[in-house]
Design a protein around this motif. Structure first.
Motif, PDB file in Angstrom:
ATOM      1  N   HIS A  37      39.947  31.139  46.375  1.00  0.00           N
ATOM      2  CA  HIS A  37      39.634  32.524  46.035  1.00  0.00           C
ATOM      3  C   HIS A  37      39.166  32.548  44.586  1.00  0.00           C
ATOM      4  O   HIS A  37      39.909  32.187  43.682  1.00  0.00           O
ATOM      5  CB  HIS A  37      40.850  33.420  46.234  1.00  0.00           C
ATOM      6  N   SER A  38      37.927  32.953  44.381  1.00  0.00           N
ATOM      7  CA  SER A  38      37.338  32.976  43.045  1.00  0.00           C
ATOM      8  C   SER A  38      38.065  33.966  42.151  1.00  0.00           C
ATOM      9  O   SER A  38      38.516  35.012  42.600  1.00  0.00           O
ATOM     10  CB  SER A  38      35.866  33.375  43.122  1.00  0.00           C
ATOM     11  N   GLU A  39      38.154  33.630  40.901  1.00  0.00           N
ATOM     12  CA  GLU A  39      38.703  34.529  39.895  1.00  0.00           C
ATOM     13  C   GLU A  39      37.621  34.751  38.851  1.00  0.00           C
ATOM     14  O   GLU A  39      36.940  33.817  38.437  1.00  0.00           O
ATOM     15  CB  GLU A  39      39.940  33.908  39.238  1.00  0.00           C
ATOM     16  N   ALA A  40      37.459  35.996  38.422  1.00  0.00           N
ATOM     17  CA  ALA A  40      36.380  36.332  37.495  1.00  0.00           C
ATOM     18  C   ALA A  40      36.563  35.699  36.120  1.00  0.00           C
ATOM     19  O   ALA A  40      35.603  35.363  35.452  1.00  0.00           O
ATOM     20  CB  ALA A  40      36.268  37.847  37.361  1.00  0.00           C
ATOM     21  N   HIS A  41      37.800  35.521  35.678  1.00  0.00           N
ATOM     22  CA  HIS A  41      38.044  35.034  34.318  1.00  0.00           C
ATOM     23  C   HIS A  41      38.896  33.773  34.308  1.00  0.00           C
ATOM     24  O   HIS A  41      39.606  33.512  33.344  1.00  0.00           O
ATOM     25  CB  HIS A  41      38.727  36.124  33.483  1.00  0.00           C
ATOM     26  N   GLU A  60      35.546  31.640  48.316  1.00  0.00           N
ATOM     27  CA  GLU A  60      35.429  33.058  48.651  1.00  0.00           C
ATOM     28  C   GLU A  60      34.648  33.778  47.555  1.00  0.00           C
ATOM     29  O   GLU A  60      34.682  33.385  46.396  1.00  0.00           O
ATOM     30  CB  GLU A  60      36.817  33.689  48.784  1.00  0.00           C
ATOM     31  N   LYS A  61      33.962  34.851  47.921  1.00  0.00           N
ATOM     32  CA  LYS A  61      33.180  35.595  46.939  1.00  0.00           C
ATOM     33  C   LYS A  61      34.096  36.412  46.033  1.00  0.00           C
ATOM     34  O   LYS A  61      35.211  36.774  46.403  1.00  0.00           O
ATOM     35  CB  LYS A  61      32.163  36.504  47.618  1.00  0.00           C
ATOM     36  N   ILE A  62      33.616  36.675  44.836  1.00  0.00           N
ATOM     37  CA  ILE A  62      34.330  37.516  43.885  1.00  0.00           C
ATOM     38  C   ILE A  62      34.137  38.964  44.331  1.00  0.00           C
ATOM     39  O   ILE A  62      33.008  39.396  44.567  1.00  0.00           O
ATOM     40  CB  ILE A  62      33.803  37.310  42.454  1.00  0.00           C
ATOM     41  N   PRO A  63      35.227  39.734  44.465  1.00  0.00           N
ATOM     42  CA  PRO A  63      35.079  41.133  44.875  1.00  0.00           C
ATOM     43  C   PRO A  63      34.181  41.916  43.910  1.00  0.00           C
ATOM     44  O   PRO A  63      34.276  41.760  42.694  1.00  0.00           O
ATOM     45  CB  PRO A  63      36.511  41.672  44.831  1.00  0.00           C
ATOM     46  N   ILE A  78      34.282  44.389  39.083  1.00  0.00           N
ATOM     47  CA  ILE A  78      34.029  42.985  39.403  1.00  0.00           C
ATOM     48  C   ILE A  78      35.338  42.214  39.277  1.00  0.00           C
ATOM     49  O   ILE A  78      35.994  42.249  38.237  1.00  0.00           O
ATOM     50  CB  ILE A  78      32.975  42.378  38.462  1.00  0.00           C
ATOM     51  N   GLY A  79      35.705  41.533  40.338  1.00  0.00           N
ATOM     52  CA  GLY A  79      36.866  40.657  40.292  1.00  0.00           C
ATOM     53  C   GLY A  79      38.188  41.325  40.605  1.00  0.00           C
ATOM     54  O   GLY A  79      39.234  40.726  40.418  1.00  0.00           O
ATOM     55  N   SER A  80      38.173  42.553  41.102  1.00  0.00           N
ATOM     56  CA  SER A  80      39.430  43.194  41.469  1.00  0.00           C
ATOM     57  C   SER A  80      39.204  44.090  42.665  1.00  0.00           C
ATOM     58  O   SER A  80      38.108  44.595  42.888  1.00  0.00           O
ATOM     59  CB  SER A  80      39.999  44.000  40.309  1.00  0.00           C
ATOM     60  N   GLU A  81      40.256  44.258  43.437  1.00  0.00           N
ATOM     61  CA  GLU A  81      40.196  45.159  44.580  1.00  0.00           C
ATOM     62  C   GLU A  81      40.254  46.587  44.065  1.00  0.00           C
ATOM     63  O   GLU A  81      40.923  46.871  43.064  1.00  0.00           O
ATOM     64  CB  GLU A  81      41.369  44.900  45.520  1.00  0.00           C
ATOM     65  N   VAL A  82      39.577  47.497  44.722  1.00  0.00           N
ATOM     66  CA  VAL A  82      39.552  48.895  44.310  1.00  0.00           C
ATOM     67  C   VAL A  82      40.064  49.730  45.485  1.00  0.00           C
ATOM     68  O   VAL A  82      39.570  49.581  46.612  1.00  0.00           O
ATOM     69  CB  VAL A  82      38.122  49.344  43.926  1.00  0.00           C
ATOM     70  N   GLU A  83      41.024  50.578  45.213  1.00  0.00           N
ATOM     71  CA  GLU A  83      41.506  51.468  46.242  1.00  0.00           C
ATOM     72  C   GLU A  83      40.773  52.797  46.087  1.00  0.00           C
ATOM     73  O   GLU A  83      40.815  53.423  45.030  1.00  0.00           O
ATOM     74  CB  GLU A  83      43.010  51.690  46.094  1.00  0.00           C
TER      75      GLU A  83
END
Length: 87
Positions: A37-41, A60-63, A78-83
């Motif tokens: 699972h990719s991490e942005a930083h 996996e792609k970066i969210p 970029i890089g986090s799930e959004v609710e």
């Protein structure tokens, strides 16, 4: 180097011949994760050097999400799930 010699006939559907392949003795099989699972930083290193893999590694792609904002623009996440509220 693999080599296959023989005769293949469409009428008999039989292959006769010899298959020789170079074997690698003493190579360790990679037993780590095959899905990452990719991490942005964050840099990730999979310990695969000099090891034999038994399947493909999947990264996996970066969210990435976009939403409109109060300034009539677009906010990118970029890089986090959004609710999303209200859905």
């Amino acid at each position: 180097m693999e080599k296959l010699y023989g005769i293949l006939s469409a009428t008999s559907a039989t292959l006769h011949g010899t298959l020789s392949a170079r074997s690698v003795i003493g190579v360790e099989i990679y037993d780590g994760e095959y899905t990452v699972h990719s991490e942005a930083h964050e840099v990730q290193t999979l310990p695969t050097a000099n090891k034999q893999l038994v399947k493909n590694i999947i990264v996996e792609k970066i969210p990435y999400f976009e939403t409109s904002n109060l300034s009539d623009g677009i906010t990118a996440y970029i890089g986090s799930e959004v609710e999303i509220y209200g859905e």
